[in-house]
Design a protein around this motif. Structure first.
Motif, PDB file in Angstrom:
ATOM      1  N   HIS A 144      -3.796  10.993  16.986  1.00  0.00           N
ATOM      2  CA  HIS A 144      -4.386  10.502  15.739  1.00  0.00           C
ATOM      3  C   HIS A 144      -3.323  10.181  14.705  1.00  0.00           C
ATOM      4  O   HIS A 144      -3.621   9.617  13.666  1.00  0.00           O
ATOM      5  CB  HIS A 144      -5.356  11.539  15.180  1.00  0.00           C
ATOM      6  N   LYS A 145      -2.074  10.537  14.976  1.00  0.00           N
ATOM      7  CA  LYS A 145      -1.021  10.262  13.989  1.00  0.00           C
ATOM      8  C   LYS A 145      -0.054   9.201  14.488  1.00  0.00           C
ATOM      9  O   LYS A 145       1.104   9.177  14.077  1.00  0.00           O
ATOM     10  CB  LYS A 145      -0.264  11.553  13.686  1.00  0.00           C
ATOM     11  N   ASP A 147       0.535   6.184  13.889  1.00  0.00           N
ATOM     12  CA  ASP A 147       1.195   5.252  12.971  1.00  0.00           C
ATOM     13  C   ASP A 147       1.893   5.933  11.805  1.00  0.00           C
ATOM     14  O   ASP A 147       2.320   5.277  10.865  1.00  0.00           O
ATOM     15  CB  ASP A 147       0.190   4.221  12.460  1.00  0.00           C
ATOM     16  N   HIS A 148       1.986   7.252  11.865  1.00  0.00           N
ATOM     17  CA  HIS A 148       2.746   7.945  10.815  1.00  0.00           C
ATOM     18  C   HIS A 148       4.236   7.841  11.122  1.00  0.00           C
ATOM     19  O   HIS A 148       4.628   7.757  12.276  1.00  0.00           O
ATOM     20  CB  HIS A 148       2.367   9.417  10.790  1.00  0.00           C
ATOM     21  N   LEU A 149       5.021   7.890  10.067  1.00  0.00           N
ATOM     22  CA  LEU A 149       6.459   7.959  10.304  1.00  0.00           C
ATOM     23  C   LEU A 149       6.795   9.371  10.774  1.00  0.00           C
ATOM     24  O   LEU A 149       6.236  10.350  10.277  1.00  0.00           O
ATOM     25  CB  LEU A 149       7.236   7.651   9.027  1.00  0.00           C
ATOM     26  N   ASN A 152       7.517  12.233   8.349  1.00  0.00           N
ATOM     27  CA  ASN A 152       6.475  12.815   7.515  1.00  0.00           C
ATOM     28  C   ASN A 152       5.606  13.821   8.257  1.00  0.00           C
ATOM     29  O   ASN A 152       4.661  14.351   7.687  1.00  0.00           O
ATOM     30  CB  ASN A 152       5.591  11.710   6.933  1.00  0.00           C
TER      31      ASN A 152
ATOM     32  N   GLU B   3      -6.808  14.584   8.053  1.00  0.00           N
ATOM     33  CA  GLU B   3      -5.677  14.963   7.213  1.00  0.00           C
ATOM     34  C   GLU B   3      -5.127  13.792   6.410  1.00  0.00           C
ATOM     35  O   GLU B   3      -4.360  13.971   5.489  1.00  0.00           O
ATOM     36  CB  GLU B   3      -4.559  15.531   8.088  1.00  0.00           C
ATOM     37  N   THR B   4      -5.505  12.592   6.812  1.00  0.00           N
ATOM     38  CA  THR B   4      -4.919  11.430   6.162  1.00  0.00           C
ATOM     39  C   THR B   4      -5.434  11.230   4.745  1.00  0.00           C
ATOM     40  O   THR B   4      -4.921  10.417   4.011  1.00  0.00           O
ATOM     41  CB  THR B   4      -5.243  10.156   6.952  1.00  0.00           C
ATOM     42  N   GLY B 582       5.372  10.925  -0.313  1.00  0.00           N
ATOM     43  CA  GLY B 582       4.368  11.702   0.386  1.00  0.00           C
ATOM     44  C   GLY B 582       3.681  10.928   1.484  1.00  0.00           C
ATOM     45  O   GLY B 582       4.317  10.454   2.404  1.00  0.00           O
ATOM     46  N   ASP B 585       2.781   6.408   3.747  1.00  0.00           N
ATOM     47  CA  ASP B 585       2.946   5.623   4.972  1.00  0.00           C
ATOM     48  C   ASP B 585       1.703   5.675   5.838  1.00  0.00           C
ATOM     49  O   ASP B 585       1.595   4.986   6.816  1.00  0.00           O
ATOM     50  CB  ASP B 585       4.105   6.164   5.770  1.00  0.00           C
ATOM     51  N   VAL B 586       0.768   6.524   5.453  1.00  0.00           N
ATOM     52  CA  VAL B 586      -0.445   6.628   6.238  1.00  0.00           C
ATOM     53  C   VAL B 586      -1.126   5.270   6.265  1.00  0.00           C
ATOM     54  O   VAL B 586      -1.318   4.648   5.231  1.00  0.00           O
ATOM     55  CB  VAL B 586      -1.387   7.662   5.603  1.00  0.00           C
ATOM     56  N   PRO B 587      -1.446   4.783   7.444  1.00  0.00           N
ATOM     57  CA  PRO B 587      -2.118   3.488   7.501  1.00  0.00           C
ATOM     58  C   PRO B 587      -3.363   3.499   6.617  1.00  0.00           C
ATOM     59  O   PRO B 587      -4.116   4.476   6.603  1.00  0.00           O
ATOM     60  CB  PRO B 587      -2.492   3.352   8.975  1.00  0.00           C
TER      61      PRO B 587
END
Lengths: 284, 603
Positions: A144-145, A147-149, A152, B3-4, B582, B585-587
């Motif tokens: 689920h992550k 596309d996160h850098l 982070n 969490e996003t 913070g 960058d979350v899509p």
């Protein structure tokens, strides 16, 4: 006995006058989890670097499934040994998915021309790579992550991602350098399960660790390095009760009162943190 | 997905309440807003007055009833203020200008208009020698442009502890930009087309500025206007629109690039255009080396030189030491690119084993070696290949199937001059380079370049052959520069060793190329092109700086690196690298439609 995945023979590493690793023989067999312990500065990471080609051993050879490995990191990875690093070395400014895709590098071969021309082969290979990477992300629970850098992610997830990245190279042997450093008890336990799951995929695991509970729970065999030399190697019980190991590294007797108290404390804390309903697993 | 959603807004100033917020300048909020509107209108109107009595100041600002030169900029600034002020009033049809409803865009456009107007007035006084040279119109313009600034800074904003902090609120980007109303693909394309046209007009105006003062005024206004659009969140919205219509935007961009010479009546500006394109193309090639693979190359211009010299040698010029050889252009372009590629590999093979600073120093050395070697290969101090400092002059113009590039052609009523011909050819070359760049960046090889840049040790541990991958980047960059060099040889009639140095006051040289990449934004396509355009236009337009231009650049670069280290156009990675924000960058899951989720579902 099963065939050895990794065979190090008389590996010696000298930096000038300092001998960091002295004539270490070492084998890892298929489907085994092997732990490598030892005090700080004992040469564990140096030995790892010799195995993965980051250092060229002064003497001795390292072979993977019978063939001697050339001392080049990328060739070692290509042969089938993947690793993680003691201090996490992710590609911080790439996304989670991209990190894993980079791990696929050795198992894909699309070059510059293929990238420029974008034929059907290129698209197929990219798609296959991405699917494989997503499988791995699901395996470690970070899908689920995607596309996160990487930078982070929380610390524990970065450790997991590094393992996924290493797994992406489809290794036969995975080297983990202190996989639980800086983790809380829950995360450590999750990592334990992850390592078992990796072993169940048929990948042998060699790990350096300072968390003794973790190592002795997990490992089929444990080797102890002290001052560059292999002091003892054997099952958890053998190593734990070896007097030289106790003297050089473990210090106080492992089965003594303070150790057990501590372990009980940790177990209690974990049980507490896991919340009320799940009371099945904390009897030991 | 759970969490996003961690909110990135610590203070959430949603509905401005008059109790905690007040203006920097004490005025009732209603009066302040009215002042911005009236001031904006007055500023625009003041452009119709005469500002000075003599036409000695360029642009003829002496006419009542018609703006001239710099007055057009004041007029545009005034109109922009009025638009943003009306948007602030919530006028239907203009609300999209400030989606977040913040006042920063208004304040910034007001500052921009103030900047250009006061710059003009001061320039008149300075150039003609005294304030006496100002007509009443000049004073009126100066005062009128001050009004919206006062108004904008009297608008209520949360006050900080210090004035500096409060000022920051006036120029800060909206914290949360509401999602745009959904648009159909056709509407999206229409918007992109409109933006492209506005962009083309703006850019063309900048290139066509006939004198330095006009260019400075133009820059002031454009910088503030773009900044205003940024704080309004419109740039974010547009870039989101672009990601949804990437190929259409690219096509529009190239159409606009092709359209440029048709808007020109003077071939001189097409000359500037073609030089910007050459410079930009080479900068884009360097971007592969620096931006993607992270190899600091300080001698990159040498590859442009190799391409140019190769093309000159096989061009059929009577001064070429390879006499009697005349390759058709496609062949000489390929030869030039191939020669650069070979030089790239020759230089790269021994040097790419070095890391960081060492590589920079060695490439700097090789760059200079190229220039000095070319200078000496004149038959006296070395083999006679390049004619030494005299270079290879009288390179013939290109000829495609009877279409001579040296002559003017009439196409559909437009006269396309010599430089415009080459400009169009260069657009084609640039298209190739952009294609190569984007395709290479988004592939296995591109990922390994970025991985090498991020952490070389980890990258090799992941099975990447660092040396090979770096050599490919180096060679690819070199051959693209060589390709651009082949065209530049024909454009300039002659090749001489001098321009291919490390640093000089005119582009292209290695320092300028690197500056274009860093200034524009590493790792992007548009960044180096914009950087190259700026760095070419500045010395071209600001002739009065002369030998101080390098100093001016140094200062400009330092300022930029201080305030926007990721470059004018930021790569997403770079932006996050320099500004810890913070979860940014979350899509965008909630505010904007997300395509990644669709592909994820399929995986």
């Amino acid at each position: 006995m099963t065939t050895p995945v990794l065979e190090a023979r008389a590996v010696t590493m000298r930096f000038g006058g300092l001998t960091a690793v002295r004539s270490v023989d070492f084998t890892v067999n298929t489907g085994e989890i092997v732990g490598l312990i030892g005090p700080n500065g004992a040469g564990k990471t140096t030995f790892f670097n010799c195995l993965t080609g980051l250092y060229v051993p002064t003497e001795g050879t390292v072979s993977y499934k019978g063939t001697v490995l050339p001392p080049k990191p990328h060739l070692v990875t290509k042969a089938g040994i993947a690793r993680t690093f003691q201090n996490i070395r992710l590609f911080a400014n790439m996304t989670v998915l991209e990190n894993v895709l980079v791990g696929r590098h050795t198992r894909t071969k699309e070059g510059l021309w293929s990238a420029l021309l974008r034929g059907p082969g290129f698209k197929k290979a990219e798609k296959a790579s991405e699917e494989r990477a997503m499988e791995l992300l699901e395996f470690i629970g970070l899908a689920h992550k995607r596309d996160h850098l990487a930078r982070n992610l929380p610390y524990g997830e970065q450790r997991k991602l590094e393992i996924a990245r290493a797994l992406a190279s489809e290794p036969g042997l995975l080297l983990l350098d202190e996989p639980t450093a800086g983790m809380n008890p829950q995360e450590t336990r999750a990592t334990e399960e992850l390592v078992f799951a990796i072993r169940d995929k048929g990948i042998a695991v060699l790990l350096i660790e300072h968390d003794m509970r973790f190592v002795f729970n997990l490992s089929d065999r444990v080797a102890c390095l002290v001052q560059g030399e292999k002091l003892v190697e054997g099952t958890s019980e053998v190593v734990q009760s070896d007097e030289r190991v106790i003297a050089a590294y473990l210090g106080t007797p492992f089965e003594g009162a303070p150790g057990e108290e501590e372990a009980a404390e940790v177990a209690a804390a974990e049980a507490h943190a896991e919340a009320a309903p799940s009371t099945k697993g904390d009897t030991q | 997905m759970t969490e996003t959603k961690t909110p990135a807004t610590p203070e959430t100033p949603k509905t401005p309440t008059a109790t905690t917020e007040r203006g920097l300048i004490p005025l009732p909020a209603n009066a302040a807003r009215a002042l911005t509107l009236i001031g904006g209108a007055a500023t625009a109107a003041s452009a119709f007055l005469a500002w000075t009595w003599t036409a000695e100041f360029p642009g003829d600002l002496t006419v009542y009833g018609y703006p001239g030169g710099l007055q057009w900029l004041t007029f545009t600034g005034g109109i922009l203020i009025v638009l943003f002020a009306l948007a602030g009033y919530g006028v239907r049809g203009l609300r999209w200008l400030t989606p977040a409803g913040n006042n920063a865009p208004l304040a910034l456009t007001a500052l921009g208009a103030l900047g250009t107007t006061w710059f003009t007035v001061i320039a008149i006084a300075a150039k003609l020698g005294g304030l006496v040279n100002l007509e009443p119109g000049g004073y009126i313009a100066a005062i009128a442009s001050l009004l919206p600034v006062i108004g904008a800074f009297a608008l209520p904003e949360p006050t900080g502890d210090t004035t500096k902090e409060t000022l920051r609120h006036y120029t800060a980007k909206a914290e949360k930009i509401p999602a745009a109303t959904p648009t159909t693909p056709w509407q999206q394309r229409l918007i992109i087309t409109a933006v492209t046209i506005v962009g083309l007009i703006t850019f063309t105006y900048g290139i066509d500025t006939a004198y330095g003062e006009l260019f400075i005024g133009y820059l002031i206004l454009v910088v503030f206007a773009v900044w205003a659009l940024h704080t309004a969140g419109l740039l974010d919205r547009f870039s989101h629109l672009v990601t949804g219509n990437r190929s259409f935007t690219l096509a529009m961009g190239f159409l606009a690039a092709i359209a440029f010479p048709f808007t020109q009546t003077d071939d001189h500006y097409a000359n500037i255009g073609v030089n910007i394109l050459i410079f930009g193309t080479v900068a884009l090639g360097l971007n592969i080396v620096v931006g993607l693979a992270g190899l600091l190359d300080l001698g990159y211009v040498a590859f442009l030189g190799v391409g140019a010299y190769t093309a000159a040698l096989v061009s059929g010029s009577e001064f070429s030491t390879i006499s009697g050889v005349q390759f058709p252009f496609w062949a000489s372009a390929l030869t030039g690119a191939a020669a650069s590629l070979i030089f790239g590999v020759l230089i790269g093979a021994p040097t790419l084993r070095l890391r960081g600073d060492y590589l920079a120093i060695v490439t700097l050395g090789f760059g200079e070696i190229f220039r000095i070697a070319v200078n000496n290969m004149d038959g006296d101090s070395g083999p006679d290949i390049t004619n030494g400092p005299n270079g290879i002059p009288s390179i013939p113009d290109l000829d495609f199937f009877g279409f001579n590039f040296g002559e003017s052609h009439d196409i559909a009523g437009f006269t396309i001059g010599r430089f415009a011909n080459y400009y169009l050819l260069m657009v084609l070359v640039m298209a190739i380079v952009v294609l190569v760049y984007t395709r290479a960046a988004d592939s296995r090889i591109g990922r390994s370049w970025i991985a090498i840049r991020e952490d070389e040790t980890a990258a090799t541990a992941m099975g990447i052959n660092g040396f090979n991958v770096k050599l490919i980047a180096f060679a690819l960059g070199a051959s693209l520069a060589g390709l651009a060099g082949t065209v530049s040889a024909h454009v300039t009639y002659s090749v001489v060793p001098n321009p291919y140095q490390f640093a000089g006051s005119t582009p292209p040289n290695s320092a300028f190329l690197l500056a274009a990449v860093v200034l524009g934004g590493m790792g992007t396509v548009a960044g180096p092109l914009l950087g190259a355009a700026l760095l070419y236009l500045l010395p071209e337009k600001l002739v009065f700086l002369q030998d101080k231009s390098l100093l001016a650049f140094g200062i400009a670069l330092i300022l930029l690196m201080r305030f926007r280290p990721e470059g004018i156009i930021a790569n997403r990675r770079r932006q996050l690298e320099f500004h810890e924000t913070g979860q940014l960058d979350v899509p965008d899951t909630e505010t904007l439609a997300d395509e990644p989720a669709v592909t994820k579902a399929g995986a």
